[in-house]
Write an enzyme that holds these catalytic residues in place. Structure first.
Site, short mmCIF file in Angstrom:
data_model
loop_
_atom_site.label_atom_id
_atom_site.label_comp_id
_atom_site.label_asym_id
_atom_site.label_seq_id
_atom_site.Cartn_x
_atom_site.Cartn_y
_atom_site.Cartn_z
N HIS A 106 0.62 -1.15 0.03
CA HIS A 106 0.10 0.02 -0.02
C HIS A 106 0.59 1.35 0.05
O HIS A 106 0.21 2.49 0.57
CB HIS A 106 -1.07 0.05 1.28
CG HIS A 106 -1.80 -1.17 1.12
ND1 HIS A 106 -2.59 -1.55 2.18
CD2 HIS A 106 -2.50 -1.91 0.03
CE1 HIS A 106 -3.28 -2.64 1.75
NE2 HIS A 106 -3.32 -2.72 0.70
N CYS B 83 4.79 15.67 -12.76
CA CYS B 83 6.00 15.07 -13.35
C CYS B 83 6.05 13.61 -12.98
O CYS B 83 6.76 12.81 -13.76
CB CYS B 83 7.30 15.85 -13.12
SG CYS B 83 8.11 15.67 -11.65
N GLY C 283 -1.09 -9.87 12.61
CA GLY C 283 -1.94 -8.56 12.76
C GLY C 283 -2.68 -7.87 11.83
O GLY C 283 -2.95 -6.90 11.67
N ASN D 221 -2.73 -12.92 15.79
CA ASN D 221 -3.68 -11.85 15.85
C ASN D 221 -4.53 -11.87 17.30
O ASN D 221 -4.66 -13.05 17.90
CB ASN D 221 -4.93 -12.20 14.84
CG ASN D 221 -5.33 -10.65 14.37
OD1 ASN D 221 -4.67 -9.75 14.13
ND2 ASN D 221 -6.81 -10.76 14.45
N GLU E 3 -7.62 -11.23 17.71
CA GLU E 3 -9.08 -11.75 17.70
C GLU E 3 -9.11 -12.58 16.45
O GLU E 3 -8.07 -12.58 15.45
CB GLU E 3 -9.87 -10.36 17.24
CG GLU E 3 -9.85 -9.43 18.29
CD GLU E 3 -10.66 -8.31 17.95
OE1 GLU E 3 -11.35 -8.19 16.62
OE2 GLU E 3 -11.05 -7.47 18.75
#
Length: 244
Positions: free
Chosen positions: A124, A135, A192, A218, A220
């Protein structure tokens, strides 16, 4: 404990490892998440709350680049206070031990770089880079706070954050490289991430299909918890060091 010991054994025996990290690992360093309690941002001048989905889009930038940059400037200031945690450092140690290693991250905060990770695929983008809308130059900028909003390129063109916005494609070739890394991995660690953001979440079934042992860390349960080979519940900063 049995799951942890099994995961540790798989990792110890693996010659090739791929890792996918998400917002959870950075949250342990104090970086606010898009979807968590820190997801809302209040514009003091407008007296209005905004969600990430309101601002992290090409359309929002076209409408009001200054507003978008005010939000990103506030995020950059928050991230600048954060330091890599034990989970980031454990991933650096895994990289040192494994001849074939790739770290794939959905995070844009640069904490993996700060910890010392080398082989990183930033799906990302990077909040510490900017891209000129005129440019096309892609350049680093770590100034906090930014002295002028919106910032500009040396050519005079307006710059945008060097991140992937909602509705945009990932950088060309990035996903294919991630898939190649996962396909070659004997162990795929998923750390995570809520496993709801695609195409990154699609790497989990891809790894299973390729025959990797998939280990999830994780706080959860996620949509893929029942399908991975080992699901460990807890803080990445506590569990990852134990895998070593």
């Amino acid at each position: 404990m049995a799951d942890l010991l099994q995961a540790r054994e798989w990792l110890a025996q693996a010659g090739s490892v791929a890792i996918l990290t998400g917002a959870g690992i950075s949250a342990e360093s104090g970086v606010p998440t898009f979807r968590g309690a820190g997801g809302l941002w209040t514009d003091s001048k407008l007296g209005k709350d905004f969600k990430a989905e309101d601002l992290a889009t090409p359309e929002a930038f076209a409408r009001d680049p200054r507003l978008v940059w005010e939000w990103y400037d506030s995020r950059r200031q928050a991230i600048a206070k954060a330091q890599p945690n034990a989970a980031h450092r454990a991933l650096v140690e895994i990289e040192k031990r494994k001849p074939r290693f790739t770290l794939i991250t959905q995070n844009v905060d640069g904490l993996h770089d700060l910890a010392g990770s080398g082989k990183i695929l930033k799906l990302h983008g990077d909040i510490w880079r900017m891209r000129c809308t005129q440019c096309g130059a892609n350049f680093p900028n770590r100034r906090v706070p930014l002295p002028k909003l919106p910032p500009h390129c040396a050519c005079g063109g307006m710059a945008r954050p060097g991140v992937v916005w909602f509705g945009e494609s990932l950088p060309e070739g990035m996903m294919k490289e991630a898939e190649h890394a996962v396909e070659a991995a004997q162990v795929f660690l998923v750390v995570g991430t809520s496993a709801v953001v695609y195409p990154a979440a699609g790497l989990i079934p891809y790894a299973k299909q390729a025959g990797a042992k998939v280990i999830e860390i994780n706080l959860e349960e996620t949509a893929y918890s029942a399908r991975v080979d080992c699901a460990l519940r807890g803080l990445a900063g506590e569990l990852l060091p134990q895998l070593l």
